[in-house]
Each structure stands twice: as C-alpha cells, then as structure tokens.
Design a protein around this motif. Sequence first.
Motif, PDB file in Angstrom:
ATOM      1  N   GLU A 719       0.822  -1.217   0.000  1.00  0.00           N
ATOM      2  CA  GLU A 719       0.000   0.000   0.000  1.00  0.00           C
ATOM      3  C   GLU A 719       0.852   1.261   0.000  1.00  0.00           C
ATOM      4  O   GLU A 719       0.362   2.343  -0.347  1.00  0.00           O
ATOM      5  N   ALA A 752      -9.148  -7.552   0.819  1.00  0.00           N
ATOM      6  CA  ALA A 752      -9.041  -6.701  -0.375  1.00  0.00           C
ATOM      7  C   ALA A 752      -7.626  -6.172  -0.528  1.00  0.00           C
ATOM      8  O   ALA A 752      -7.054  -6.174  -1.637  1.00  0.00           O
ATOM      9  N   GLU A 756      -4.930  -7.122  -3.623  1.00  0.00           N
ATOM     10  CA  GLU A 756      -4.312  -6.075  -4.436  1.00  0.00           C
ATOM     11  C   GLU A 756      -2.792  -6.208  -4.413  1.00  0.00           C
ATOM     12  O   GLU A 756      -2.123  -6.085  -5.446  1.00  0.00           O
ATOM     13  N   THR A 757      -2.234  -6.492  -3.221  1.00  0.00           N
ATOM     14  CA  THR A 757      -0.778  -6.640  -3.084  1.00  0.00           C
ATOM     15  C   THR A 757      -0.285  -7.867  -3.851  1.00  0.00           C
ATOM     16  O   THR A 757       0.757  -7.827  -4.515  1.00  0.00           O
ATOM     17  N   ARG A 759      -1.673  -9.319  -6.493  1.00  0.00           N
ATOM     18  CA  ARG A 759      -1.760  -9.095  -7.945  1.00  0.00           C
ATOM     19  C   ARG A 759      -0.621  -8.210  -8.426  1.00  0.00           C
ATOM     20  O   ARG A 759      -0.026  -8.468  -9.492  1.00  0.00           O
TER      21      ARG A 759
END
Length: 861
Positions: A719, A752, A756-757, A759
């Motif tokens: 992030e 979630a 995201e991390t 991918r």
Amino acid sequence: MPNARFPTIERSRALVDEESGPTPLTLVRAPAGYGKTTAIAQWLNRPGMAHFEQIWVRCSRIEEDTERFWALLGEALGRSASSRELVAKAREWGLTEREVVERTVEQLDGPTMIVIDDYQLATSPRLDLALLELLELSDNLFLTVLSRRRNCLDGPLFASLVPTTYIGVEQLAFTDEEAREFAVLHSVDPAAVPKFVTTSTAGWPMALSAALKGLQEGRSRVQLEALRTRFTMQQLEMVDHPDARTVLAHISLCELIDLATLAETLDLPQEHVAAVITALEERGLVEQRLFPSGERYRVNSGLEPSFQHLNLPDLGNGDRAELRRRHALGLAVDDPDTALAQLLQIGDYAMAETVLIGNYLSVLTNPARFAELLRWVPIGDLRDHRILTSALFLIELRDPRTPPAVLDKLHASLREAANQKGGKDVSEADVLALTSLLIAERLRGTTSNTLKIARELESKVLELPADREASIDGSISFVHAAVGLTGLLNGDVALARRGYQRSLEWAQAQLDEVSQVRAWSGLAATAATSGFLQEARNLLVYAERAMEASGFRGSTLAWMNRMTAQALLAAEEGNEEWFHTVLESVEPHLERAEQTPIIVLAEIHMARMAHGCEAGLGVLRRRLPQIEAIFHTTPYMRATLVATRADLATYLGGYAGARHMLEKLPKEHPVVRLSTARLELYSGNNDAAREIALGLLGENLSLRRRAEIGLILGVALGEQGDVAGAAEALTPAVELSKDHGGSVVYGTVPQAALLETLRASITRLAKQGDALLVRDFKRLLELVENLPETLVTERFEALSVAEERTLRALVDFQTRAEIAKALFVSENTVKFHLRGIYRKLGVSNRDEAIREARNRFLIVK
C-alpha cells in the motif's frame, strides 16, 4: 472326580473358553486352597465338555521312581469305561507300565482329558518330556496338569511348543464381586462383606472362607484380623520344616529378597533354604516373582500384616537395618521402586537418593507409591538431599490437597537445590534437580523464566559426562521431552523441536518404545503448532506405529500432545466433525493439561472458520475464566490468549478495545507485538505496522508466525508502493501455502488489501520472468480469493475521538440532553456525532449501536 473341600462358586474367567475348545496342554499353578481341582472339575462338567472322557490322577511322592507314576496313570485309565479293555490287553502282553499307557493312548477313539493333580509330587524334567511325547501319540489326548508350585511347571512342559493354556493365582483368586457371591454360600449378606476382607486375604478362597465364617459369627474387624493371623499360623505349622518360621520372618522383613542373600544371612546352604521356600510357597505363605537377575520372594500380600509379629531374636534394630539396606541395594537392579521404599523406611536417605537418581522417572510417573514415605522424611534431612526434595515437591504439586504454603516452602527449597552444584563437572543430580525445577515453574506459572531454565537444562544434559549419563539413561529421554514441552508452551518451536528430536534419538538408542511414543507425539504437536501440517500428519502415523510396537498407548502427556496436533489439524482443515470428536475426548483433561491453551486456540480458530469471529470470541469468553480459575498456564500462553482476543476484536472493527487489551500485555511478547502490528495495519497506520513487523523478523518464530508477519509487512509495503519489498515479505506465506496447507492464517489481514498486493507482486514477478514464483504466488492468490466467508476481513472506518466519547456516554445516559450535559457540548453536537456513529457501525438506533459496539469491543469498561 475329586470332591470340593469347601463350598465354592464357578469362576468363569479362570476357565477355558468352551467354543474354541481346550488346548492339548493346560497348566494350572496355585498354592493349596485356591480351588484348582474344583475349578477344573467345574470346567469339565460344562455342557461344551460333555463329549470328553475324564480321567483323574492324583500323584504321590515318587522321587526318581517314574514307573510308579505310570502305574498310577495306567490304573486311572483302567477305571475308564472307554479304555479299560485297552489297558487290560496291553498288560496281557507283558509291557512296562509306561508302554501300557502309551499303547492305550495310541488307540483312543474319542477326546480324552487326563487331569494330573498334585504334580509337584512327581515332577522331573524327564517326566515332563515323557508327557509331551505322550501328547504326540494321539490327537484325542488332552492333558491338564495341576501343581502347587511354580517351578514344577517352568521346565520342559512350560517351554514346549505344544499349544498351552496357563491358569494361575491371578485367575483363581476371588475378585470383590466373586467374594460377595461366595459369601452367599456361607449364609453371609453380600452387602455386609467389607472390601478389606477380600484385600486382607488376597482373594485366597480358603482364607476367604475362614474370614466369611468369622463374619457369619458376628466377629468385629479386630477379631477378623486376629482370625487371619491364626489362619496364617495354622498354614505355617503345616510346613514340616524347623527353619520355616525363620525363613518366613526374613522374607517378611525384606520384601522381594533373593535366595543368595537369604541363604547368606541365615548361614545355610542355598539348597536347604530353597527347599524351605518351596514348602512355604505350597502353603500360599510365600510368592515368587521372576526378574532379569533371577527369582525373588515376598510374603503373601494379603496376609502380610499377620507376619509382623514374627520376631527375629538374633537381630537387633541395627542388624535389621543393615540387612534391609544390603537387600535393597541388590534389589535396586530389578525393582528400584521397592528398593527405594525400603531405604526410605530405614532412613538411609543418601542411598535412597542414589537409587532415585537412577530411576527418577518412576517417581514422576507413579508418585502415589512414594508420597507418604517422602512426607515422613524430616525437612532438615531433605535439605541435604536435593533429589529427594525435588521428588517430594513434584508429588505435592500434583496433590490438590497440599496447602499453598507448603508448596511455596518446598518450591523455595527446590530453587535452592537446583542452584547447588555437585562439583566441577555437571552431575546427574544437577540435571534432575533442574528438570524438577523446570516442571515446577511451568506447572505453577509463577515465572516467565521457564525458557531460560529449559535452555540451561538443554545445555547441562549435553555437557553430562558419559559415565554419569549412563546412570540416568532411563530418564534422559524424559528430560529432553521436558525441554521440548517447555519450548512448545512458550512459543520457542526451535527449542521444542530440538528437545523432542533428542528425546526420540535417545529413546531409539535405548530401544525404549514407550519414550518413543512420547517423542513422536511431541514432534507432531510442534509441527502442527508451527504450521507444518503434512509433517504433523506423518509424525502422528509414526507415533501410532510406536504405540502398536510397544503395546503401550502412551502417558496422558503423550496422548495430549497427539490430541493437540489433531485439534490443530482439524481446525486448519475446517473439519468441524473431526475437531469436536477430538475436543470431546480431551474435555475431561482440560482442567489439568498444560496443552489446554493450545487446544483452546485451535477451538477459537475452528469456531471462527465455522461460524465467524463472534463465535471465536464466545469460545474465549467461556474458556478464559475456566483456564485462569483452575490451571496455571505459562505467562507466554496467557498473553497469547488475550492477544488472540484482541485480534478478533480487530477483525470486527473494535480497534479501541483491541488497543486497550494489548496495552495491558507485556510489550516484548512476540505475539503481542504481532497483534499490535496487525491492529496498526487495520487502523490504516501502515508505517507503525511496518516498523513493528520488521522488528519481529529477527525473532525465533514458527513458519506460521513468520507467515503472519509477512502478510502484515507485505500489505503495508504494497500500500506504500514498495511492490518489490511486498513480494519479498510475502515469501513465508507463499511457502506455507505451497507445502503445508491450511487457510486460517490468510484471514489475518484485510482480504481486499492482500489481493491487491498479491496481484501487483505477480505482475512484477512476471516482468522479471520468474515463472516458478509467479506460479506459487498465483496459488496463494487463488487460496485468498476462495477463503471461507467467515475468514474474510475488512477495514472499518474508525470512530473519531469525539465519536468514541459520545458512544461511551450513550451507554450511561438515555437522552441527548443528558449526554450533552455530561460531555459539556450542545445537543446539536451530540446529534452530529450520533449520525456519524450510526453510519460507521451500520445501525439505525441507540440500542443497535450499543449492541454492535459491544460486539466490536468499541465499548471497554
């Protein structure tokens, strides 16, 4: 068929199974008065044996003249209707008595049972072999041989390859239930038969018959004991030997004495003493036990009090003590428990400690036998004998009746004893005293230094010189296992694995299958705790094989380790049925098992996977008070359980409540630090989460814990845009998913954010051309995408400080005006904050807000 000398009952457990039929040879051994003859007669009179021809022979003393035996057997065969004619014809041919019997047996045309009673009068190796040869002449012949002495049936008959059934005192002695049934035959109310009557006669039917006669006459307990003594003396008077009383008195004084020591003490030839013992054994006054070093003797356990008045005028108190001491030192090789008990009784504490050092595990596994003896040792004497101190403390620690003040005093003595050093080199006493201290500190939960003690003990065992190591070889596997369990209960899985692995290696070198069960079970629990699920399954298989090989199901400790491993496996697999089967098995033991916190953690994971975080919290609410009230778990485990509660609060959005819980726990505790990092990640404080996670990377933690750290660090770095760092941080989680299975750990960060991390990491790795890593990351991505709904977590919008204050006031006050007055703000301000609270909690009114806030730990008392 002979008649019974006193009324008796049928002892079905002593009889041969009719359905399978008798074996060709049945050997029955018991002293006079055990009803051997009656029991066999009852067996042969059963319907299933009706087709057998019965031939009874009672032996007389024949010494070397075996022809007399064959003559007796021939006469018995001649009285039988089926073989009378055969015997007569054989005798017409001028055959010897043995040849007459052999010719008759060869021509038997139906199953025939020959019962040879009082074989002790006729036995010899030559006659044994002749009887075995007789069995080979006909499949229709069956022999049952009865003897008053064991050594009459331990020659060629006992050692033969002929299928044989053995019946001894254990099968012929009356149980409590049989004694009550026997009482009916003596017109005694079964309910009025006290347990001591059976115990004081050792179930000996003839002795029990005398006791029941006394009950029938209304005798008191004191009178019954006098009656037992009189019965014993009557049996002794029937032994036709002038030295019988003296020999019996010495055997009574020295339990399990050997023939050589007894003969030397009496200054008599061994053959002479052996003959006296044989006569005493026939009357049921002496019992023989076999040990690796040979035969040993003790008085009949039920009649033992009757021998106490037998005096030895030639022995003063000092001579008696010396005799018992010399006997105990020899006995320690065969039966250290009994030797230790005798040394304690005579007050030779130094020698008792020497025996105890070599057999320490016996005291730890069978404390009840030594409890009273050790309690009689003066405290002043205990200070000089640290292993006796250790043993007494561990015994008292397991007794719930021991006052805490006594435990505290002994605990202090044990700490002092463990810090003593016997010399320049590490000694056996150093190792055992420290082992005792480790167990004591762990069980009492009074210190956080158990890991330090375990590591010191690990070092001392490895420093132990070979000659000293050999003197405690029976305990070293247990010592290593104690180190292993301490590591397991304190989060040091490397120490746990080393301890149990060394325990296994030592047990295998000693061919100690029982200790192998303990070691395999401990390794399985360690592997399951670490997240190595397939390894844990394999280790459980090895433990099961070791149990099958030893015929031993393992101690409670080993069993609990196996159950712990199974509980963790079931929880990781989400197999609720398997888990509850395991839980049902261990539930009765959770009040006293050290592994209880680990099983509770598994129960929390199972509840969360099956029903969600609220169910996990329900387990904690139920179990935490139970654990604290009845079990002193380690400080590490106590903190771990509370940190787990904070994790569940975090998953539910109760960030304030989670922070409140974690602030009360030790800041240096690795699991507390891990939970704090998780809380910061969910709260959006990625910098704080990253710093705490980076600080944990140097800790000696299990793969599972390293995977949890990696997930937190990976999401925080991802992030913040550091995809390369995120991919590297996620490696332990990828490894766990690839080789070991399980899914609970992947529900410990927001789904979630993790997706995201992952991918982003896969895209970067693909550009670098690392196909293998891409494949592994995709496998983890698929696992996270398909997590059970109960494991999926998300970030919640945090309440502002003003909203938290308003929420707490909402619990205490009913109206907005009361809240405004309490907080020194306007009603409009209260109304504004309430709208924000309801929106963030997803509720529409005051009651729903309070309920949801409590579920999420947003309201903390």
